[in-house]
Design an enzyme around this catalytic site. Structure first.
Site, PDB file in Angstrom:
ATOM      1  N   LYS A  36      -6.917   0.938  -3.560  1.00 34.89           N
ATOM      2  CA  LYS A  36      -6.486   0.405  -2.265  1.00 34.89           C
ATOM      3  C   LYS A  36      -6.551   1.480  -1.181  1.00 34.89           C
ATOM      4  O   LYS A  36      -6.884   1.194  -0.024  1.00 34.89           O
ATOM      5  CB  LYS A  36      -5.062  -0.153  -2.370  1.00 34.89           C
ATOM      6  CG  LYS A  36      -4.518  -0.753  -1.059  1.00 34.89           C
ATOM      7  CD  LYS A  36      -5.384  -1.910  -0.562  1.00 34.89           C
ATOM      8  CE  LYS A  36      -4.941  -2.457   0.785  1.00 34.89           C
ATOM      9  NZ  LYS A  36      -3.636  -3.116   0.780  1.00 34.89           N
ATOM     10  N   THR A  68       0.853  -1.178   0.000  1.00 34.82           N
ATOM     11  CA  THR A  68       0.000   0.000   0.000  1.00 34.82           C
ATOM     12  C   THR A  68       0.893   1.232   0.000  1.00 34.82           C
ATOM     13  O   THR A  68       1.637   1.467   0.944  1.00 34.82           O
ATOM     14  CB  THR A  68      -0.920   0.012   1.235  1.00 34.82           C
ATOM     15  OG1 THR A  68      -1.701  -1.183   1.244  1.00 34.82           O
ATOM     16  CG2 THR A  68      -1.845   1.217   1.220  1.00 34.82           C
ATOM     17  N   LYS A 106       0.408   4.030   9.085  1.00 38.96           N
ATOM     18  CA  LYS A 106       0.926   4.316   7.745  1.00 38.96           C
ATOM     19  C   LYS A 106      -0.196   4.482   6.728  1.00 38.96           C
ATOM     20  O   LYS A 106      -0.254   5.482   5.991  1.00 38.96           O
ATOM     21  CB  LYS A 106       1.857   3.187   7.280  1.00 38.96           C
ATOM     22  CG  LYS A 106       2.286   3.286   5.812  1.00 38.96           C
ATOM     23  CD  LYS A 106       3.097   2.090   5.381  1.00 38.96           C
ATOM     24  CE  LYS A 106       2.301   0.830   5.138  1.00 38.96           C
ATOM     25  NZ  LYS A 106       1.586   0.817   3.837  1.00 38.96           N
TER      26      LYS A 106
END
Length: 305
Positions: free
Chosen positions: A180, A104, A248
């Protein structure tokens, strides 16, 4: 098509044998591939190879031996190291080989990487994942992919062996990563909301097991509630996806919206919850440990061994 006319199966390698990467390598082996692997933890790579396949000492050595290199590392910085670090893969992948990037990351970074690899004659697929470690091992992932037809032509059988669904979202890199990002917004918010709801119920005196049973059979249920709150019920915060992953990922979500001045109030709140958990020393625990930020909640203890 008879066997003589079938295209030759591509040689495949996997870099990064964490919970997802190891499962993906297993699913490829189950599908009949002789899988090459590399991980900084040489014992993990050697253990996988003991059951079939080959462990390589570096990313470069693995890259030189494969047609499709699947990278399943944590973030863009680690992908950079895989490709451009000491004995990196970028210089060793043959022209026409495909680098499949499953992390990602910032979609703009992914789009730029496609061009950087093209200069070396290497094809690229932007291919982030969803599904978790269990589905990875079963070859039942969802893959959100984008890239050139040439890249798909080489990598398609590898993608199919690792997943139940491969979405082709466009002919250039970055689009898969954009989807995503949206998925991670929902996943992070759902986990944070599930933790908040479970904490409230426990604090109010409802037995945790009863609360879980009712909610998982009611309209308020979600996949994340059912999956992650089971970890809370078990008192088991062994990381399958860690708190710091959502620090993150939700950070990337917010970063992607900022240039557009697009408000994301729920994502921002969830991000702060995961940040608080990480700052409290919970960053390496399972992401369900975000429930531990709520004060005065008597959480279930792990069962006695």
């Amino acid at each position: 098509m008879d066997d003589q006319n079938k295209p030759e199966r591509p040689r495949v390698g996997v870099v990064g044998l964490g919970a997802m990467g190891l499962g993906m390598a297993h699913s490829l082996r189950t599908a009949g591939y002789d899988v090459g692997v590399h991980d900084l933890r040489t014992d993990v790579a050697a253990d996988f190879a003991h059951g079939g396949g080959t462990a390589f000492a570096s990313c470069g050595e693995l890259a030189a031996a494969v047609d499709v290199l699947v990278s399943v590392v944590v973030n863009a910085a680690q992908v950079e190291s895989v490709l451009f670090g000491a004995d990196g893969a970028a210089e060793r992948l043959r022209p026409g080989a495909v680098f499949v990037m499953c992390s990602t990351v910032d979609p703009n970074w992914s789009a730029d990487l496609e061009g950087r690899l093209a200069e070396k004659g290497v094809l690229y697929l932007d291919a982030p994942l969803s599904g978790g470690a269990v589905r990875a091992a079963a070859g039942e992932l969802t893959m959100m992919t984008s890239g050139s037809e040439a890249a798909y032509a080489v990598a398609d059988p590898v993608l199919e062996a690792m997943s139940s669904t491969v979405y082709r979202l466009g002919d250039r890199a970055g689009i898969g990563s954009k989807v995503k990002i949206v998925n991670q917004l929902l996943a992070g918010v759902h986990i944070a909301a599930a933790a908040e709801a479970m904490a409230l119920g426990i604090k109010a005196g409802v037995p945790a097991e009863a609360l879980y049973e009712v909610i998982t059979h009611s309209a308020g249920n979600s996949w994340m509630f059912e999956n992650r709150m089971a970890h809370v019920i078990a008192g088991d915060y062994t990381p399958l996806s860690a708190v710091d992953i959502f620090v993150k990922d939700l950070g990337l979500v917010l970063d992607s919206a900022r240039p557009e001045r697009f408000p994301l109030p729920l994502a921002a709140t969830a991000h702060q919850m995961f940040l608080q958990a990480s700052a409290s020393g919970l960053g390496a625990e399972d992401d369900s440990a975000v429930i531990k930020i709520f004060p005065g909640v008597d959480l279930p203890k792990p069962a006695e061994a």
